[in-house]
Design an enzyme around this catalytic site. Structure first.
Site, PDB file in Angstrom:
ATOM      1  N   GLU A  47       3.475  -2.461  -5.648  1.00  0.00           N
ATOM      2  CA  GLU A  47       4.829  -2.416  -6.219  1.00  0.00           C
ATOM      3  C   GLU A  47       5.577  -3.746  -6.078  1.00  0.00           C
ATOM      4  OE1 GLU A  47       3.606  -0.090  -4.216  1.00  0.00           O
ATOM      5  OE2 GLU A  47       3.952   1.903  -5.060  1.00  0.00           O
ATOM      6  N   PHE A 109       8.436  14.559   2.489  1.00  0.00           N
ATOM      7  CA  PHE A 109       7.289  13.691   2.267  1.00  0.00           C
ATOM      8  C   PHE A 109       7.675  12.538   1.327  1.00  0.00           C
ATOM      9  CE2 PHE A 109       3.460  12.645  -0.298  1.00  0.00           C
ATOM     10  CZ  PHE A 109       2.746  12.023   0.719  1.00  0.00           C
ATOM     11  N   GLN A 110       7.378  11.331   1.735  1.00  0.00           N
ATOM     12  CA  GLN A 110       7.693  10.110   0.980  1.00  0.00           C
ATOM     13  C   GLN A 110       9.182   9.968   0.683  1.00  0.00           C
ATOM     14  OE1 GLN A 110       4.888   9.816  -2.357  1.00  0.00           O
ATOM     15  NE2 GLN A 110       3.490   8.673  -1.019  1.00  0.00           N
ATOM     16  N   LYS A 159      13.341  13.786  -8.209  1.00  0.00           N
ATOM     17  CA  LYS A 159      12.366  14.428  -9.081  1.00  0.00           C
ATOM     18  C   LYS A 159      13.009  15.508  -9.955  1.00  0.00           C
ATOM     19  CE  LYS A 159       7.769  16.442  -9.125  1.00  0.00           C
ATOM     20  NZ  LYS A 159       6.737  17.198  -8.420  1.00  0.00           N
ATOM     21  N   MET A 470       3.591 -25.415   4.704  1.00  0.00           N
ATOM     22  CA  MET A 470       4.955 -25.823   5.030  1.00  0.00           C
ATOM     23  C   MET A 470       5.270 -25.618   6.508  1.00  0.00           C
ATOM     24  SD  MET A 470       7.593 -27.281   3.978  1.00  0.00           S
ATOM     25  CE  MET A 470       8.021 -27.239   2.245  1.00  0.00           C
TER      26      MET A 470
END
Lengths: 578, 166
Positions: A47, A109-110, A159, A470
């Site tokens: 993502e 969940f999630q 949802k 760097m």
């Protein structure tokens, strides 16, 4: 219609034709509609890449980029990309799935508090609690993302809200009583600025990303010509002023060009346009432009006076303000700054960096010179973060806006490659080259699968020195050469890695090879990786943190002959680009 | 360095969930000081008014108001000047009060400060007082000797004097 259908309709009504996303449980209703829709969905492999790709899409095209992630880990993976867009004022809309409204707050969940997490790193965020809110919310998100100071907007979509029914409204009016960006600069302030410029003897223009966002490059160039003022840019402003112009000083700041740092130190009037005076640009603010009266033009009033005190603040759109300023200035004879202009040109020539090296291992200067020679002015280049980025900022000559994309404010490793992917999707007719370091590229290399699957022909040049360059540079300069955890001992063979994804790959080790390899890669029209073995010991001069801009450490390798010559760059026609 | 001063910032905001979090989060993220923050519905439907007490020099105050104005739900922000502003806070004080003598003294103090006894038990009294934060501090100091069991303060809310509105 259903909420999920309303999401797609709202996107389509905003002119969105492509989104970068990754599905998940709570996004099943949305993805079920995407299955039938005309919307092009690009399935990224992480993502974070969706957000960076949307960002690259936005920066290259000036349009709003869209990314999608599911609830919980999907949303948290978007976070780095959202924060990156926020710091660099890139307009993206991030759609995040969320657990059903009845589950919110139950540690379902999630589930994650996406609004809470993204609040400090987005321009605005919405959570839809009713399906009927969707059209207004999404349309408002696009409006907020692209107007005023652009930025990322997050829309959290539970949802059941995607599943619920609504009547799609015929007309949507954006009503945001607390959001009215100022466009026109205050006429009195513009007049004051004009007077200050006319009185100045040593003016310098500092151009930032705001010049690019407001499409005011032309106005900026006119102003520079009219008053004979040299132009320096922030990293974000690179490309808004042609860097082969004899009045272009290059980038300013900690990793900036000596010519910029010295001239800003000397100037008596600094005209800052669309820049926010970041610490990387100013060095120690107490020693910044000590002799100058500062005019600051910015669309975000909060940026004015935040880091640097200014004499003439002007809030508004840079294009409108610069046009206004030019109208006033063109009625005068303009200031006579010939002496200053000549002085600046000579000084600039005295510290042009050397580009040609036939050393082995390859010097990054030489690699970037060859990249310059292989691309045209229309080519979009993206960089990752670190030395690769600063070498590009120094040695790559940009002539046009929206052609140099880099993560400035957040300094996000892993930005370059997915941003290039997004840029190529936005501008399929332009060549797109990503210049990355080996460390940063390894963070996002899984998206080689995406460029292969969708045939997105970007060319990734991995400047491979087996160091986190760097940080290694800083350890060498400021930490007594104690090289802690910056040597990348086990690294993949990048050529084999790319080939494992089915992506063409080449290795470059000698001077002269880069140009041909890159040209061939661009002509192949296929995604390609070029692994460039470079010298890890090459470091840039820089301004140590906490120092003023003139307190540069490290020696410049200076070009002694033809200092005003830049690498030959063919036009698009010459390369047969069609 | 400019002088650090206390400021009364009044903000008209959309009355929506999360607005308080946005405002408070802004103060935390940017390292601005926040002494107190109160919020409640305003005279306009769908809008709430916040009163924020903050300390900082002029530069910080300028940033506070500018950054607040950037929040999409914030409609208006004003730094109220202390002289031209009515400022009030509500405080509930529960004191230990078992003897007759202490109970009558506490009631007297409450009267002097124009407070009220709003609850009484065999071993305690609860006072309600509104006023400037300084006045409330003074009453609390007086009551300390009796044994304060609990204090609950709202933080100041404010409105400008005269016909001026934000």
């Amino acid at each position: 219609m259903k909420g999920s259908q309303a999401i797609i309709k709202s996107l389509t009504d905003e002119g969105v034709d492509v989104v970068f996303g990754y599905p998940g449980g709570v996004l099943l209703p949305l993805y079920d509609v995407i299955y039938d829709s005309d919307l092009k969905h690009i399935l990224v492999r992480h993502e974070q890449c969706a957000a960076h790709a949307a960002d690259g899409y936005a920066r290259a095209s000036g349009k709003v980029g869209v990314c999608i992630g599911t609830s919980g880990p999907g949303a948290t993976n978007l976070v780095t990309g959202i924060a990156t867009a926020y710091m660099d004022s890139a307009p993206i809309v991030a759609l995040a799935g969320q657990v059903g409204t009845s589950l919110i707050g139950n540690d379902a969940f999630q589930e994650v508090d996406t609004i809470g997490i993204t609040m400090p790193i987005s321009k605005h965020s919405y959570q839809a609690m009713e399906s009927s809110e969707i059209p207004q919310m999404i349309r408002s998100s696009f409006y907020i993302a692209r107007t005023g100071r652009p930025g990322p907007v997050v829309v959290d979509l539970p949802k059941d809200v995607q599943e619920g029914e609504l009547d799609y409204p015929e007309n949507i009016t954006i009503d945001l009583p607390g959001y009215k960006p100022t466009k026109k600069g205050h006429p009195l302030q513009v007049k004051k600025a004009a007077e200050l410029i006319l009185k100045s003897k040593k003016p310098v223009i500092l151009a930032g990303g705001g010049v690019i966002h407001s499409n005011s490059s032309e106005e900026l160039q006119h102003l520079s010509e009219l008053i004979g003022a040299p132009v320096t840019t922030s990293l974000m402003g690179k490309g808004c002023f042609p860097e082969d112009n004899l009045l272009s000083l290059g980038m300013l700041g900690m990793h900036g060009r000596k010519s910029s740092n010295m001239m800003v130190d000397e100037c008596d009037c600094l005209i800052a346009v669309g820049c926010r005076f970041s610490d990387r640009t100013t060095g120690d603010v107490n020693k910044f432009a000590p002799n100058a009266k500062i005019i600051h033009i910015d669309v975000d009033p909060a940026e004015i006076g935040k880091n640097v005190d200014v004499s003439v603040p002007i809030v508004g759109d840079a294009k409108i303000i610069l046009s206004h300023l030019l109208r006033i200035m063109s009625q005068t004879n303009g200031p006579n700054n010939h002496d200053w202009t000549d002085y600046v040109r000579n000084f600039r020539a005295s510290c042009m960096p050397r580009l040609s090296f036939d050393d082995m291992p390859l010097k990054p200067q030489q690699v970037i010179k060859e990249i310059s020679e292989a691309v045209t002015d229309d080519t979009i280049v993206t960089t990752d973060v670190g030395q690769n980025q600063m070498w590009m900022a120094h040695y790559f000559t940009s002539r046009n806006p929206r052609k140099f994309l880099s993560s400035g404010g957040l300094g996000t490793m892993g930005f370059g490659f997915p941003a290039a992917m997004g840029a190529k999707v936005a501008m399929p007719d332009e060549d797109v080259v990503a210049v990355c370091g080996d460390g940063g590229f390894l963070m996002v290399c899984q998206d080689l699968a995406t460029v292969k699957e969708y045939d997105i022909p970007v060319v990734v040049c991995v400047l491979d020195n087996r160091y986190l360059g760097m940080v290694f540079q800083w350890q060498k300069l400021f930490y007594d050469e104690r090289i802690s955890q910056t040597k990348l001992k086990a690294m993949p063979d990048f050529v084999k890695l790319a080939e494992a994804f089915g992506v063409n790959a080449y290795r470059v080790e000698r001077p002269g090879e880069m140009k041909e390899t890159l040209k061939n890669a661009l002509n192949s029209g296929e995604p390609t990786l070029i692994d460039v073995m470079i010298d890890p010991d090459e470091i840039l001069p820089m301004v140590p943190p906490g120092c003023g801009l003139t307190e540069i450490v490290g020696e410049y390798k200076v070009e002694r002959e033809n200092p005003n010559e830049i690498p030959y760059r063919p036009s698009a026609q010459e390369t047969g680009g069609d | 360095m400019d002088e650090q001063r206390s400021h009364i910032i009044s903000a008209l905001v959309l009355h929506r969930p999360g607005v308080l979090q946005r405002v408070a989060g802004l103060f935390t993220r940017r390292g601005f000081n926040i002494d107190s923050i109160t919020v409640g519905p305003s005279e306009q439907d769908g809008m709430a008014r916040m009163t924020i007490i903050s300390r900082g020099d002029d530069k910080i105050l300028e940033q506070i108001t500018k950054q607040l104005n950037k929040i999409i739900e914030v409609i208006k922000v004003r730094d109220l000047d202390a002289e031209g502003t009515v400022i009030r806070e509500l405080c509930l004080i529960k004191t230990h009060a078992t003897s007759e003598r202490s109970r009558s003294e506490i009631i007297q103090y409450a009267n002097i400060f124009r407070g009220r006894i709003v609850d009484a038990g065999p071993e305690n009294l609860t006072l309600e007082i509104t006023g400037t934060p300084e006045k409330i501090d003074a009453l609390i100091d007086l009551l300390r000797g009796f044994g304060i069991k609990e204090i609950s303060r709202t933080g100041p809310t404010a409105i400008s004097r005269g016909s001026k509105t934000i």
